[in-house]
Design an enzyme around this catalytic site. Structure first.
Site, short mmCIF file in Angstrom:
data_model
loop_
_atom_site.label_atom_id
_atom_site.label_comp_id
_atom_site.label_asym_id
_atom_site.label_seq_id
_atom_site.Cartn_x
_atom_site.Cartn_y
_atom_site.Cartn_z
N PRO A 121 0.85 -1.20 0.00
CA PRO A 121 0.00 0.00 0.00
C PRO A 121 0.89 1.25 0.00
O PRO A 121 1.25 1.77 1.06
CB PRO A 121 -0.80 -0.13 1.30
CG PRO A 121 0.08 -0.94 2.20
CD PRO A 121 0.88 -1.87 1.32
N ASP A 166 6.02 2.76 1.86
CA ASP A 166 5.10 1.70 2.26
C ASP A 166 4.35 2.18 3.50
O ASP A 166 4.95 2.36 4.56
CB ASP A 166 5.89 0.43 2.54
CG ASP A 166 5.00 -0.77 2.82
OD1 ASP A 166 3.82 -0.58 3.17
OD2 ASP A 166 5.49 -1.91 2.71
N HIS A 167 3.03 2.37 3.35
CA HIS A 167 2.26 2.93 4.47
C HIS A 167 2.14 1.96 5.64
O HIS A 167 1.65 2.33 6.71
CB HIS A 167 0.86 3.33 3.99
CG HIS A 167 0.43 4.68 4.48
ND1 HIS A 167 0.61 5.09 5.78
CD2 HIS A 167 -0.17 5.72 3.83
CE1 HIS A 167 0.13 6.30 5.92
NE2 HIS A 167 -0.33 6.73 4.75
N ARG A 168 2.60 0.72 5.46
CA ARG A 168 2.57 -0.23 6.58
C ARG A 168 3.70 0.02 7.56
O ARG A 168 3.59 -0.33 8.75
CB ARG A 168 2.67 -1.67 6.05
CG ARG A 168 1.49 -2.11 5.20
CD ARG A 168 1.73 -3.48 4.59
NE ARG A 168 2.90 -3.46 3.68
CZ ARG A 168 3.35 -4.55 3.05
NH1 ARG A 168 2.76 -5.72 3.24
NH2 ARG A 168 4.39 -4.46 2.24
N CYS A 181 5.24 3.06 8.17
CA CYS A 181 5.22 4.37 8.80
C CYS A 181 3.99 5.13 8.34
O CYS A 181 3.29 4.71 7.42
CB CYS A 181 6.48 5.16 8.47
SG CYS A 181 6.55 5.71 6.74
#
Length: 465
Positions: free
Chosen positions: A262, A435-437, A439
């Site tokens: 994501p 990668d929004h996972r 941070c």
């Protein structure tokens, strides 16, 4: 003693690679080669490499046409060697030797000394260097047919010096791959007419026999069924280019990144005037030249030390985040065969000058196709300078499994408000995909702002050096 035919297969090229594409043959049938002489240039999903053969002697067959993919463990060449003289010790041979399915060794090949002048020599013809009198090779009897299985193994290049013997109804087949293809496709070789020299049955003959077997049922099916026609290219469409080799590997990796990560992107415009001034000052001093990419690499290394969440990756099962202790900095480089991402190991330990030297070395290796596969793996963060293509911005796709990538657009003169007044400044756009996972936007924005501040005021780096 009579020569023995050795079969050399495509060795394991490392990095989990299972296949390679033939780019260029470096030898030809009939040529005398030395032990460990490169025989073929292949392209893997990582790089273009030369493959040396552990046998020395006369090349009797080549397997695979240029542009064809060869699986690891599949045959590359066969070489007629003198027993005990034309091969490395078995313990040192990194390949699996397999039987050639010939009942007795091929004879008629003399193993000559390699040409010291580097010129190729072929065995045959008159003169003192010609091989001994050739004798025909025995041909093994056919093996009973097995259930049909699709086979894509290539046919070896015919060896003109090998003359098949046909006696007692034994079909004239010298290639073990042709026999295997016939066996797996259920083709009776005694009923196949050979189109090769002296009636030799080649792969094309077996394929024609297979096509003849399926032609009648296919025609009947086409007449009696109401199935929809096969999908065709749109009218006026051009040719289809196979997706393989490096391009295939890139497509698979980027597709996986797009599916699994994501990703989000943020960007900012930065005044790079002071950074360019610093570069000119550094290059005015005798010594190696410092590139803009080297300065940006140094900024990234310091920034990742300050924001370690971005120098990480999600574990394969998605259950955790792996923080990397070292910054292995990848950077996008355009090579002759496409885009690659060389990796500078332990970038956080290198000075700006050392970074420039390593970036230059890897860029040249990528450009010429001489980069090693190991230098294209293991990155933890990627720097993408797409400004060299004359573009301002981009939304990069992450280099899976990395968690972040900094993109840098072209540095161009633009109107800019500087110290309260309108001025012409050298401006660039920085884009950051993450990668929004691993941070949230605060961390990503903090890193991007730090990079932009260092671009605008390079003296900020002194606090971290």
């Amino acid at each position: 003693m009579m020569p023995v035919v050795r079969e050399f297969t495509l060795p394991d090229l490392g990095e989990g690679l299972t296949e390679a594409e033939v780019v260029r043959w470096l030898v030809e049938v009939g040529e005398v080669i030395a032990i460990d002489q490169p025989v073929v240039e292949v392209e893997t999903a990582k790089a273009v490499v030369e493959v040396p053969c552990p046998y020395g002697g006369v090349v009797t067959a080549l397997f695979g046409a240029v542009g064809e993919e060869v699986l690891v463990g599949a045959p590359l060449v066969t070489v007629a060697v003198s027993p005990g003289e034309g091969e490395r010790p078995l313990a040192a041979v990194p390949v699996v030797e397999r039987a050639t399915e010939v009942e007795r060794p091929l004879v008629g090949y003399g193993v000559a000394e390699p040409d010291r002048g580097g010129r190729r020599r072929r065995v045959g013809g008159g003169g003192a260097s010609a091989a001994a009198t050739r004798a025909p090779a025995a041909v093994a009897a056919p093996v009973p047919a097995a259930p049909a299985v699709a086979v894509t193994a290539p046919e070896p290049v015919p060896v003109a010096a090998v003359v098949p013997v046909v006696a007692g109804g034994v079909p004239a087949v010298i290639s073990p791959l042709v026999r295997r293809l016939a066996r797996e496709q259920g083709v009776e070789l005694t009923a196949v007419a050979g189109s090769g020299p002296d009636g030799l049955i080649v792969r094309a003959d077996v394929e024609r026999a297979v096509a003849a077997k399926v032609a009648a049922p296919a025609v009947t099916s086409a007449v009696t069924s109401a199935a929809a026609p096969a999908e065709a290219l749109p009218s006026g469409a051009g040719s289809v280019v196979p997706l393989r080799g490096l391009r295939k590997a890139v497509a698979e990796k980027l597709g996986r990144s797009h599916r699994e990560i994501p990703a989000a992107t943020c960007w900012v415009d930065a005044d790079a005037t002071e950074l360019m001034l610093l570069r000119r000052q550094l290059n005015a001093v005798p010594g190696p030249k410092v590139s803009v990419l080297a300065l940006l690499a140094r900024i990234c290394a310091v920034g990742l030390e300050r924001f370690p969440d971005l120098n990480s990756s999600v574990t394969p099962d998605g259950s955790g985040i792996l923080r990397h202790s070292a910054v292995h900095l990848g950077f996008a480089a355009q090579g002759e065969r496409g885009l690659v991402v060389p990796v500078v190991r332990d970038a956080q330990r290198l000075t700006t000058e050392q970074l420039g030297e390593e970036l230059g070395r890897l860029t040249e290796a990528a450009r010429t196709g001489a980069i090693a596969p190991a230098e294209l793996t293991g990155g933890t963060f990627t720097l993408n300078n797409y400004g060299v293509f004359g573009v301002d911005g981009s939304t990069p796709i992450l280099n899976h499994p990395e968690a972040a990538m900094l993109g840098v657009g072209r540095i161009v003169a633009k109107p800019w408000v500087h110290q309260g007044e309108l001025a012409v400044r050298e401006v660039t756009q920085l884009s950051f995909t993450f990668d929004h996972r691993v941070c949230d936007g605060g961390t990503a924005g903090g890193f991007l702002r730090f990079v932009a501040d260092c671009v605008e005021q390079p003296g900020v780096l002194l606090r971290r050096l």
